[in-house]
Design a protein around this motif. Structure first.
Motif, PDB file in Angstrom:
ATOM      1  N   ASN A 139      52.069 -47.837  15.077  1.00 44.04           N
ATOM      2  CA  ASN A 139      51.303 -47.804  13.830  1.00 44.04           C
ATOM      3  C   ASN A 139      51.551 -49.144  13.147  1.00 44.04           C
ATOM      4  OD1 ASN A 139      50.395 -47.442  11.210  1.00 44.04           O
ATOM      5  ND2 ASN A 139      51.709 -45.661  10.774  1.00 44.04           N
ATOM      6  N   THR A 140      50.497 -49.924  12.941  1.00 46.20           N
ATOM      7  CA  THR A 140      50.663 -51.233  12.287  1.00 46.20           C
ATOM      8  C   THR A 140      50.589 -51.064  10.785  1.00 46.20           C
ATOM      9  OG1 THR A 140      49.540 -52.222  14.147  1.00 46.20           O
ATOM     10  CG2 THR A 140      49.874 -53.607  12.223  1.00 46.20           C
ATOM     11  N   THR A 141      51.664 -51.433  10.111  1.00 46.07           N
ATOM     12  CA  THR A 141      51.750 -51.233   8.677  1.00 46.07           C
ATOM     13  C   THR A 141      51.479 -52.528   7.915  1.00 46.07           C
ATOM     14  OG1 THR A 141      53.104 -50.220   6.945  1.00 46.07           O
ATOM     15  CG2 THR A 141      54.272 -51.636   8.502  1.00 46.07           C
ATOM     16  N   LEU A 142      51.221 -52.393   6.600  1.00 42.76           N
ATOM     17  CA  LEU A 142      50.982 -53.534   5.718  1.00 42.76           C
ATOM     18  C   LEU A 142      49.717 -54.316   6.118  1.00 42.76           C
ATOM     19  CD1 LEU A 142      54.715 -54.674   5.316  1.00 42.76           C
ATOM     20  CD2 LEU A 142      53.299 -53.610   3.557  1.00 42.76           C
ATOM     21  N   VAL A 143      48.668 -53.552   6.422  1.00 46.28           N
ATOM     22  CA  VAL A 143      47.364 -54.171   6.700  1.00 46.28           C
ATOM     23  C   VAL A 143      46.593 -54.257   5.384  1.00 46.28           C
ATOM     24  CG1 VAL A 143      45.127 -53.805   7.848  1.00 46.28           C
ATOM     25  CG2 VAL A 143      47.273 -53.395   9.103  1.00 46.28           C
ATOM     26  N   PHE A 144      46.157 -55.468   5.035  1.00 42.10           N
ATOM     27  CA  PHE A 144      45.460 -55.689   3.767  1.00 42.10           C
ATOM     28  C   PHE A 144      44.103 -56.376   3.930  1.00 42.10           C
ATOM     29  CE2 PHE A 144      49.884 -55.145   2.461  1.00 42.10           C
ATOM     30  CZ  PHE A 144      49.737 -54.251   1.413  1.00 42.10           C
ATOM     31  N   SER A 145      43.678 -56.626   5.183  1.00 44.23           N
ATOM     32  CA  SER A 145      42.366 -57.260   5.372  1.00 44.23           C
ATOM     33  C   SER A 145      41.749 -56.776   6.679  1.00 44.23           C
ATOM     34  CB  SER A 145      42.512 -58.794   5.424  1.00 44.23           C
ATOM     35  OG  SER A 145      43.074 -59.181   6.664  1.00 44.23           O
ATOM     36  N   ALA A 146      40.427 -56.927   6.765  1.00 47.60           N
ATOM     37  CA  ALA A 146      39.717 -56.529   7.987  1.00 47.60           C
ATOM     38  C   ALA A 146      40.130 -57.421   9.156  1.00 47.60           C
ATOM     39  CB  ALA A 146      38.215 -56.595   7.754  1.00 47.60           C
ATOM     40  N   ALA A 147      40.405 -58.693   8.869  1.00 47.53           N
ATOM     41  CA  ALA A 147      40.837 -59.603   9.936  1.00 47.53           C
ATOM     42  C   ALA A 147      42.151 -59.112  10.551  1.00 47.53           C
ATOM     43  CB  ALA A 147      41.006 -61.019   9.371  1.00 47.53           C
ATOM     44  N   ASP A 167      39.563 -54.079  -4.032  1.00 47.70           N
ATOM     45  CA  ASP A 167      38.902 -52.792  -3.784  1.00 47.70           C
ATOM     46  C   ASP A 167      39.440 -52.182  -2.488  1.00 47.70           C
ATOM     47  OD1 ASP A 167      37.182 -50.694  -3.412  1.00 47.70           O
ATOM     48  OD2 ASP A 167      35.387 -51.919  -3.142  1.00 47.70           O
ATOM     49  N   GLY A 168      40.460 -51.324  -2.645  1.00 45.84           N
ATOM     50  CA  GLY A 168      41.097 -50.721  -1.467  1.00 45.84           C
ATOM     51  C   GLY A 168      40.123 -49.930  -0.608  1.00 45.84           C
ATOM     52  N   MET A 169      39.342 -49.049  -1.242  1.00 44.57           N
ATOM     53  CA  MET A 169      38.422 -48.222  -0.452  1.00 44.57           C
ATOM     54  C   MET A 169      37.312 -49.079   0.162  1.00 44.57           C
ATOM     55  SD  MET A 169      38.402 -45.177   0.629  1.00 44.57           S
ATOM     56  CE  MET A 169      39.501 -44.285  -0.469  1.00 44.57           C
ATOM     57  N   GLY A 170      37.000 -50.203  -0.510  1.00 51.95           N
ATOM     58  CA  GLY A 170      36.019 -51.144   0.055  1.00 51.95           C
ATOM     59  C   GLY A 170      36.510 -51.686   1.395  1.00 51.95           C
ATOM     60  N   LEU A 171      37.824 -51.902   1.503  1.00 50.82           N
ATOM     61  CA  LEU A 171      38.386 -52.371   2.782  1.00 50.82           C
ATOM     62  C   LEU A 171      38.217 -51.304   3.869  1.00 50.82           C
ATOM     63  CD1 LEU A 171      39.966 -54.324   4.586  1.00 50.82           C
ATOM     64  CD2 LEU A 171      42.080 -53.346   3.652  1.00 50.82           C
ATOM     65  N   ILE A 172      38.428 -50.046   3.510  1.00 50.92           N
ATOM     66  CA  ILE A 172      38.262 -48.974   4.508  1.00 50.92           C
ATOM     67  C   ILE A 172      36.797 -48.929   4.976  1.00 50.92           C
ATOM     68  CG2 ILE A 172      38.464 -46.473   4.939  1.00 50.92           C
ATOM     69  CD1 ILE A 172      41.154 -48.027   4.476  1.00 50.92           C
ATOM     70  N   LYS A 173      35.894 -49.073   4.025  1.00 46.34           N
ATOM     71  CA  LYS A 173      34.455 -49.072   4.373  1.00 46.34           C
ATOM     72  C   LYS A 173      34.160 -50.202   5.364  1.00 46.34           C
ATOM     73  CE  LYS A 173      29.988 -48.747   2.171  1.00 46.34           C
ATOM     74  NZ  LYS A 173      29.122 -49.324   1.193  1.00 46.34           N
ATOM     75  N   GLU A 174      34.689 -51.381   5.064  1.00 48.49           N
ATOM     76  CA  GLU A 174      34.450 -52.541   5.924  1.00 48.49           C
ATOM     77  C   GLU A 174      35.029 -52.313   7.333  1.00 48.49           C
ATOM     78  OE1 GLU A 174      36.324 -56.110   4.430  1.00 48.49           O
ATOM     79  OE2 GLU A 174      34.902 -57.405   5.465  1.00 48.49           O
ATOM     80  N   ILE A 175      36.247 -51.788   7.383  1.00 44.24           N
ATOM     81  CA  ILE A 175      36.892 -51.552   8.693  1.00 44.24           C
ATOM     82  C   ILE A 175      36.120 -50.489   9.482  1.00 44.24           C
ATOM     83  CG2 ILE A 175      38.966 -50.647   9.836  1.00 44.24           C
ATOM     84  CD1 ILE A 175      40.622 -51.939   7.552  1.00 44.24           C
ATOM     85  N   MET A 176      35.702 -49.413   8.817  1.00 48.78           N
ATOM     86  CA  MET A 176      34.982 -48.358   9.538  1.00 48.78           C
ATOM     87  C   MET A 176      33.643 -48.866  10.057  1.00 48.78           C
ATOM     88  SD  MET A 176      37.265 -46.124   9.592  1.00 48.78           S
ATOM     89  CE  MET A 176      36.372 -45.030  10.681  1.00 48.78           C
ATOM     90  N   GLU A 177      33.023 -49.761   9.302  1.00 48.43           N
ATOM     91  CA  GLU A 177      31.760 -50.325   9.783  1.00 48.43           C
ATOM     92  C   GLU A 177      32.009 -51.189  11.025  1.00 48.43           C
ATOM     93  OE1 GLU A 177      29.332 -52.446   6.975  1.00 48.43           O
ATOM     94  OE2 GLU A 177      28.038 -53.147   8.605  1.00 48.43           O
ATOM     95  N   ILE A 178      33.040 -52.000  10.979  1.00 49.23           N
ATOM     96  CA  ILE A 178      33.380 -52.836  12.145  1.00 49.23           C
ATOM     97  C   ILE A 178      33.684 -51.937  13.346  1.00 49.23           C
ATOM     98  CG2 ILE A 178      35.125 -54.434  13.078  1.00 49.23           C
ATOM     99  CD1 ILE A 178      35.360 -55.497  10.104  1.00 49.23           C
ATOM    100  N   TRP A 179      34.466 -50.891  13.100  1.00 49.92           N
ATOM    101  CA  TRP A 179      34.851 -49.974  14.193  1.00 49.92           C
ATOM    102  C   TRP A 179      33.608 -49.320  14.819  1.00 49.92           C
ATOM    103  CZ3 TRP A 179      38.901 -52.440  13.299  1.00 49.92           C
ATOM    104  CH2 TRP A 179      40.167 -52.086  13.716  1.00 49.92           C
ATOM    105  N   SER A 180      32.547 -49.125  14.021  1.00 53.14           N
ATOM    106  CA  SER A 180      31.343 -48.466  14.539  1.00 53.14           C
ATOM    107  C   SER A 180      30.611 -49.338  15.567  1.00 53.14           C
ATOM    108  CB  SER A 180      30.400 -48.085  13.389  1.00 53.14           C
ATOM    109  OG  SER A 180      29.731 -49.234  12.898  1.00 53.14           O
ATOM    110  N   HIS A 181      30.913 -50.645  15.584  1.00 52.53           N
ATOM    111  CA  HIS A 181      30.231 -51.546  16.522  1.00 52.53           C
ATOM    112  C   HIS A 181      30.974 -51.692  17.854  1.00 52.53           C
ATOM    113  CE1 HIS A 181      27.611 -52.583  13.307  1.00 52.53           C
ATOM    114  NE2 HIS A 181      28.517 -53.244  12.617  1.00 52.53           N
ATOM    115  N   TYR A 182      32.222 -51.227  17.911  1.00 57.67           N
ATOM    116  CA  TYR A 182      33.058 -51.478  19.098  1.00 57.67           C
ATOM    117  C   TYR A 182      33.666 -50.179  19.623  1.00 57.67           C
ATOM    118  CZ  TYR A 182      32.263 -56.179  17.521  1.00 57.67           C
ATOM    119  OH  TYR A 182      31.634 -57.328  17.132  1.00 57.67           O
ATOM    120  N   HIS A 183      34.525 -50.310  20.606  1.00 58.40           N
ATOM    121  CA  HIS A 183      35.143 -49.123  21.191  1.00 58.40           C
ATOM    122  C   HIS A 183      36.657 -49.185  21.055  1.00 58.40           C
ATOM    123  CE1 HIS A 183      31.292 -47.842  22.735  1.00 58.40           C
ATOM    124  NE2 HIS A 183      31.096 -49.077  23.182  1.00 58.40           N
TER     125      HIS A 183
END
Ligand code: E4P
Length: 213
Positions: free
Chosen positions: A104-112, A138-154
């Motif tokens: 589990n990777t902790t202390l993630v604060f950006s999509a990169a 915007d914490g939840m904004g980061l989750i939105k961004e990550i989930m969108e990125i995840w939707s493009h890949y496997h």
């Protein structure tokens, strides 16, 4: 969505596990220090209660992290090794993936950072939303961004929403399709409550008192 408790308090884990809704626990060095009990014993006691317990490495160089990852993962099959999001951490994730050690990777604060951790082989990434909100981001904004990125890949990496502060965080994370939320005990207890439930139950019981023989 899986629900984890964010704690090092074994009694709290036992209580919430008994509700039948708990999928795991995340600990961190601050939470362990707050409880003041032996780390290994705490983790092992939690492993008896839930199938997934994150135990964080404290080394900062990859050699030390890998050693701790080997050690912790040998304690119990339910242990997930928590690794900080640093370049030394990335090397450790790669090692753990090839050694079959869950991470589990902790202390993630950006999509990169999320992308790098997933590519290095993390099983879980933990973006900290409350701490981002605390500094005006915007914490939840980061989750939105990550989930969108995840939707493009496997990526097979699960997104764990960490540093949650109130029930709305959990609902919003679920609406975005996040895989896991880790929740402090006081927030977890709030999730089950609604004033209309209490008022409704009181009325049912009061009415029943009037007619029961
Ligand atoms: C996640 O695994 C961390 O333990 C946690 O969510 C940190 O939350 P905090 O910002 O409330 O300390």
């Amino acid at each position: 969505m899986k629900l984890f408790l964010d704690t090092a308090n074994v009694e709290h884990v036992a209580e919430v596990a008994a509700w039948g809704v708990l999928d795991g626990v995340t600990t961190n060095p601050s939470l362990v220090a707050k409880e003041g009990h032996d780390f290994k014993e705490t983790v092992l006691n939690m492993c008896k209660l839930v199938p997934c317990v994150s135990a964080q490495v404290t080394a900062t160089e990859s050699a030390g992290m890998k050693k701790q990852a080997d050690e912790y993962s040998g304690w119990h099959k339910h242990v997930v090794v928590k690794v900080p999001m640093t370049t030394e951490g990335l090397k450790t994730l790669k090692y753990c993936r090839s050694a079959g050690i869950k991470t589990n990777t902790t202390l993630v604060f950006s999509a990169a950072q999320a992308i790098l951790a997933a590519k290095a082989g993390a099983n879980i990434i933990s973006p900290f939303i409350g701490r981002l909100d605390d500094v005006g981001e915007d914490g939840m904004g980061l989750i939105k961004e990550i989930m969108e990125i995840w939707s493009h890949y496997h990526f097979d990496t699960e997104v764990l929403v960490a540093s949650t502060r109130h029930p709305r965080h959990i609902v919003d994370a679920a609406a975005l399709g996040a895989h896991i939320c880790t929740i402090p005990y006081d927030v977890f207890t709030k999730l089950s409550k609604h004033p209309l439930t209490d008022i409704g139950l009181k009325k049912f019981l009061d009415d029943w008192e009037k007619v029961k023989k």
